[in-house]
Design a protein around this motif. Structure first.
Motif, mmCIF file in Angstrom:
data_model
loop_
_atom_site.group_PDB
_atom_site.id
_atom_site.type_symbol
_atom_site.label_atom_id
_atom_site.label_comp_id
_atom_site.label_asym_id
_atom_site.label_seq_id
_atom_site.Cartn_x
_atom_site.Cartn_y
_atom_site.Cartn_z
ATOM 1 N N ALA A 111 -112.897 58.944 78.022
ATOM 2 C CA ALA A 111 -112.980 60.139 78.866
ATOM 3 C C ALA A 111 -111.637 60.460 79.508
ATOM 4 N N ALA A 112 -110.937 59.455 79.930
ATOM 5 C CA ALA A 112 -109.623 59.665 80.556
ATOM 6 C C ALA A 112 -108.633 60.224 79.550
ATOM 7 N N GLU A 113 -108.679 59.745 78.321
ATOM 8 C CA GLU A 113 -107.732 60.170 77.299
ATOM 9 C C GLU A 113 -107.900 61.647 76.933
ATOM 10 N N LYS A 114 -109.066 62.209 77.186
ATOM 11 C CA LYS A 114 -109.332 63.604 76.831
ATOM 12 C C LYS A 114 -108.849 64.599 77.885
ATOM 13 N N VAL A 115 -108.454 64.113 79.037
ATOM 14 C CA VAL A 115 -108.007 65.006 80.116
ATOM 15 C C VAL A 115 -106.673 65.638 79.744
ATOM 16 N N GLY A 141 -103.096 66.855 79.895
ATOM 17 C CA GLY A 141 -101.958 66.354 80.673
ATOM 18 C C GLY A 141 -101.837 64.851 80.654
ATOM 19 N N VAL A 142 -102.858 64.141 80.170
ATOM 20 C CA VAL A 142 -102.775 62.683 80.049
ATOM 21 C C VAL A 142 -101.977 62.348 78.789
ATOM 22 N N VAL A 143 -101.008 61.476 78.936
ATOM 23 C CA VAL A 143 -100.144 61.102 77.823
ATOM 24 C C VAL A 143 -100.581 59.773 77.205
ATOM 25 N N LYS A 144 -100.997 58.830 78.054
ATOM 26 C CA LYS A 144 -101.317 57.497 77.563
ATOM 27 C C LYS A 144 -102.233 56.800 78.554
ATOM 28 N N VAL A 160 -106.282 46.739 86.298
ATOM 29 C CA VAL A 160 -107.073 46.600 85.083
ATOM 30 C C VAL A 160 -106.543 47.524 83.979
ATOM 31 N N ALA A 161 -106.083 48.703 84.351
ATOM 32 C CA ALA A 161 -105.582 49.687 83.394
ATOM 33 C C ALA A 161 -104.650 50.650 84.115
ATOM 34 N N ALA A 162 -103.988 51.513 83.325
ATOM 35 C CA ALA A 162 -103.107 52.523 83.905
ATOM 36 C C ALA A 162 -103.197 53.797 83.094
ATOM 37 N N VAL A 163 -103.115 54.926 83.796
ATOM 38 C CA VAL A 163 -103.087 56.230 83.159
ATOM 39 C C VAL A 163 -101.717 56.840 83.389
ATOM 40 N N ILE A 164 -101.085 57.302 82.314
ATOM 41 C CA ILE A 164 -99.793 57.981 82.391
ATOM 42 C C ILE A 164 -100.029 59.457 82.103
ATOM 43 N N ALA A 165 -99.555 60.297 83.022
ATOM 44 C CA ALA A 165 -99.794 61.741 82.868
ATOM 45 C C ALA A 165 -98.570 62.523 83.309
ATOM 46 N N ARG A 166 -98.639 63.846 83.034
ATOM 47 C CA ARG A 166 -97.490 64.704 83.354
ATOM 48 C C ARG A 166 -97.454 65.135 84.813
ATOM 49 N N ASP A 167 -98.516 64.842 85.536
ATOM 50 C CA ASP A 167 -98.602 65.221 86.943
ATOM 51 C C ASP A 167 -99.345 64.114 87.685
ATOM 52 N N PRO A 168 -98.923 63.769 88.902
ATOM 53 C CA PRO A 168 -99.596 62.666 89.616
ATOM 54 C C PRO A 168 -101.066 62.938 89.910
ATOM 55 N N SER A 169 -101.418 64.187 90.163
ATOM 56 C CA SER A 169 -102.823 64.490 90.447
ATOM 57 C C SER A 169 -103.681 64.336 89.191
ATOM 58 N N ILE A 170 -103.116 64.674 88.041
ATOM 59 C CA ILE A 170 -103.846 64.479 86.781
ATOM 60 C C ILE A 170 -104.039 62.999 86.514
ATOM 61 N N ALA A 171 -103.002 62.214 86.737
ATOM 62 C CA ALA A 171 -103.098 60.769 86.515
ATOM 63 C C ALA A 171 -104.168 60.157 87.411
ATOM 64 N N LYS A 172 -104.219 60.619 88.661
ATOM 65 C CA LYS A 172 -105.211 60.068 89.588
ATOM 66 C C LYS A 172 -106.627 60.459 89.165
ATOM 67 N N ARG A 173 -106.815 61.702 88.792
ATOM 68 C CA ARG A 173 -108.150 62.163 88.396
ATOM 69 C C ARG A 173 -108.612 61.444 87.127
#
Length: 782
Positions: A58-62, A64-67, A100-113
């Motif tokens: 689900a996170a990968e489909k957002v 702006g999420v890169v990794k 446990v994991a990390a989300v890398i995104a183009r914007d900090p709010s996207i990464a948090k969501r």
């Protein structure tokens, strides 16, 4: 020793002018351009649990999420002294907040969501939060694989238990010592966990460029140690030391919390997954509290014997440290205390057991004082109490037993020169010890105390420093070192040391902040050792440059080197008094001879220092052998404390601290360290306290609920006193004092409370509420 000639303000020092002009840059201020990505961490809500599954779909489909990265991407252990920790949790989590994991995104709010969409399935395991419970035979094992963890040879883990390290110290015959004593006194003391509370949070930016170079910009006390651990941990990815560069600009506070590697390894790892893009990982204030090193909690039991004449005959000191879920750095705190838990006293019969115990609370690690503040609370409280039991003045008791030069330390080495007795006498005088003072307010009482302290740099036997020095065309200097300026004035002191040897005023010297590609090696800026260790390296570099200057002049003019000297940026000669040659006239371009050719060239200097007399080899059961500590810095503190008998509220009327700096290269900076250290120390005893719920979650991860002092809470008067008994191997006799100045704060308050109210509080913090309740309890008993 003569006073320093070249005392002054170096342009490398972070002062008000640099803040106004913006010259002082921090990691968060750097512009990394439009390609910058942001990382958000997925943290464990459980203190102890197995990880059954991680669903990142689900996170990968957002957008702006890169990794999205999990533990399976980085199954690598790391650790400075004990490799017991993974970049991301693998099969289990061990504290609330573990990564446990990390989300890398183009914007900090996207990464948090998106991070909130990562679904982790856990199976809870029995947690353990009390170190005394953790060492019981039926306790849940936090690290079943402990016996397989790589560690330094001076650690002694107990496989199949929660004891990560057990430092034993045995000297003489304690049983005989207690039999010879007229009084044997035993009691226990507790110290809670504490947060570092540096104003700048942990932050790192990593960039793996197209050439395969990994560059990290970090808020760190340990750029070279970080590079080494990054290289070791990420070696399976094909990265080596030459491929990794750590740049560390000015740091907004450290206190040990930014030593070694904690969250920084995550930033380094994430950067390798998005080649060509810088990735920023920045802790929130809440994460600063629960997801970095904390000062370890301590349960200490002390048994001491003394004769009626005041002679200490024996001590048993048992220390159970709540080290948290990982001890990759914190176990060295436990080790350091095990070597020194006698305090600065001559004690012939010693039994010390310092146990580093795993619990399911956040990892413990280095904090200003490195365990000495914690054990000194109990020890110095106990010293005052046993002195009273034999009817002896506590200050006289301390003076009688105070360690002196060449006394034998617990592990068999000899004590270095020191001014401990002088410090005691000067502090005693400043607080008018022995003179009972009465408050003008009938509802208030006044108590006093004098406590003493010591601390040795806790570091490996081969911890070393290096320095480069280069002249510029105008005769100015750049000094390249890799120690960190964290507010202590280190860069200014390095400039002064070079200035003293080369006769260049400090305003013409710039000391550069670390870059591991450019600056030479420094172990870490910890242990209050950089003035001593790096100072020696800078001194040696300056001497190297001076000799090259003299060699150049001798080749042209025929003078013997021993007749030459430097003064006011000029070379002068004792055998030809009218000779002088300005440094700027030849320091780069050389000296022209009669035939038109030149001699010399750009003058550079290099220096290094390693304490080659140290050794960590010692017997696991007795601690005897070797020379684990390079030296001790000693001192004494005194306090006059006013207490409201109705509310328990306390006010420090006067605080005095005398510290033996060996040689105060910059007295103003030493005085500043004394003031700051005392205030920080008083904060830990009067206000600060980390509170956890029954599930291991920190309840007060903010400055609203975790109390630190404001300007309204500082003592009415602080008197700094500098003692100078030179350290034989220190630069101009200097030794470090940065951590030491907070060590005696806790016992001073505890002893002053007893002096004023005849009540003894054996647990920190000593709050107004605790004092008031103890007064009520004492009143009820009467």
């Amino acid at each position: 020793m003569p006073e320093f000639k070249y005392v002054g303000k170096s342009p490398s020092r972070i002062d008000g002018l640099e803040k106004i002009t913006g010259a002082a840059k921090f990691v968060d201020d750097i512009d990394f351009g439009p390609n910058l990505l942001y990382a958000e961490i997925v943290e464990s809500p459980y203190a102890h649990a197995r990880i059954n599954n991680i669903d990142t779909s689900a996170a990968e489909k957002v957008a702006g999420v890169v990794k999205v990265v999990t533990g399976k991407d980085f199954p690598y252990k790391f650790g400075l002294y004990m490799k017991d920790r993974y970049v991301f949790a693998q099969d289990r989590v061990r504290f609330v907040g573990e990564q446990v994991a990390a989300v890398i995104a183009r914007d900090p709010s996207i990464a948090k969501r998106a991070s909130q969409l990562v679904k982790v399935t856990y199976e809870e395991l029995p947690p353990v939060f009390d170190p005394n419970e953790a060492i019981k035979d039926d306790s849940s094992l936090i690290h079943p694989e402990l016996g397989d963890y790589p560690h330094v040879p001076w650690f002694f883990p107990r496989a199949g238990t929660n004891v990560a390290h057990w430092r034993k110290m045995r000297k003489g015959d304690p049983e005989k010592g207690f039999a010879e004593a007229d009084v044997v006194f035993e009691d226990s003391y507790t110290v809670p966990r504490y947060a570092h509370c540096a104003i700048e949070p942990h932050i790192i930016v990593g960039l793996l460029d197209q050439s395969g170079r990994l560059t990290l910009w970090s808020a760190s006390q340990s750029p070279y140690t970080q590079r080494n651990l990054f290289a070791e941990t990420l070696a399976p990815l094909g990265l080596s030391h030459k491929d990794i560069r750590v740049i560390t600009p000015y740091v907004g506070g450290g206190f040990g919390g930014k030593a070694g590697v904690s969250m920084e390894i995550i930033g380094a790892a994430l950067a390798t997954t998005v080649k060509g893009h810088p990735v920023k990982l920045r802790w929130t204030r809440e994460q600063e509290f629960y997801n970095t090193y904390q000062r370890q909690a301590l349960h200490a039991k002390i048994k001491m014997g003394a004769k009626k004449d005041g002679t200490i005959t024996a001590i048993e000191h048992t220390l159970h440290w709540d080290a948290g879920a990982y001890v990759e750095y914190g176990a060295n705190v436990v080790n350091a205390v095990g070597l020194s838990a006698t305090g600065p006293y001559r004690i012939p019969n010693v039994m010390i057991d310092s146990l580093c115990i795993y619990t399911n609370l956040p990892p413990g690690g280095p904090y200003r004082g490195f365990g000495y503040s914690e054990f000194s609370f109990g020890l110095e409280s106990h010293i005052t109490r046993i002195a009273k039991k034999i009817g002896m003045d506590p200050v006289e008791f301390r003076k009688k037993n105070a360690i002196r030069e060449n006394d034998t330390l617990a592990y068999g080495a000899k004590m270095n020169p020191n001014g401990l007795l002088e410090a005691i006498d000067k502090v005693t005088e400043k607080i008018a010890w022995g003179k009972k003072e009465k408050s003008n307010d009938p509802n208030k009482v006044i108590g006093k105390d004098v406590s003493i302290f010591w601390k040795a740099p806790a570091m490996p036997p081969n911890a070393s420093s290096a320095a480069f020095l280069k002249f510029n065309e105008d005769g100015s200097l750049n000094i390249l070192v890799s120690g960190m300026e964290i507010g202590q004035g280190y860069l200014t002191v390095m400039a002064q040391i070079a200035a003293e040897i080369l006769s260049v005023p400090t305003e013409k010297i710039r000391v550069e902040t670390p870059d591991t590609d450019r600056n030479p090696y420094e172990w870490q800026t910890v242990a209050s050792h950089v003035t001593w260790s790096c100072g020696n390296a800078v001194k040696n570099a300056a001497i190297d440059a001076r000799e090259k200057i003299f060699n150049t002049v001798s080749r042209v003019y025929g003078f013997k080197n021993e007749t030459l000297y430097l003064e006011n940026e000029k070379v002068k000669c004792r055998s030809k008094l009218d000779f002088e040659l300005s440094l700027k006239d030849f320091i780069i371009n050389g000296i022209q001879t009669k035939d038109g050719t030149f001699r010399g060239g750009p003058i550079i200097g290099s220096g290094m220092f390693m304490p080659e007399f140290t050794s960590a080899h010692s017997d696991a059961e007795t601690g005897q052998g070797g020379h684990p500590n390079v030296h001790y810095t000693v001192g004494a503190g005194g306090v006059i404390l006013e207490i409201d008998k109705q509310t328990g509220k306390m006010k420090i009327l006067k605080a005095v601290l005398a510290v033996d700096a060996g040689k105060a290269i910059n007295p103003d900076l030493v005085n500043g360290q004394i003031t700051g250290g005392l205030v920080q120390g008083f904060a830990t005893v009067l206000y600060e306290d980390m509170r956890f719920d029954e599930k291991g979650k920190l309840l007060n991860p903010n400055f609203t609920d975790y109390k630190i002092p404001t300007a309204l809470d500082i003592p009415d008067e602080i008197i700094p006193i500098i003692i100078e008994v030179p350290q034989p191997d220190g630069p101009f006799g200097a030794r470090g004092i940065g951590e030491h100045t907070m060590i005696p704060a806790a016992p001073m308050i505890a002893n002053a409370v007893e002096d004023a109210l005849n009540i003894r509080i054996k647990s920190m913090p000593i709050t107004a509420e605790k004092v008031a309740l103890e007064m009520i309890k004492t009143s009820d008993l009467k």
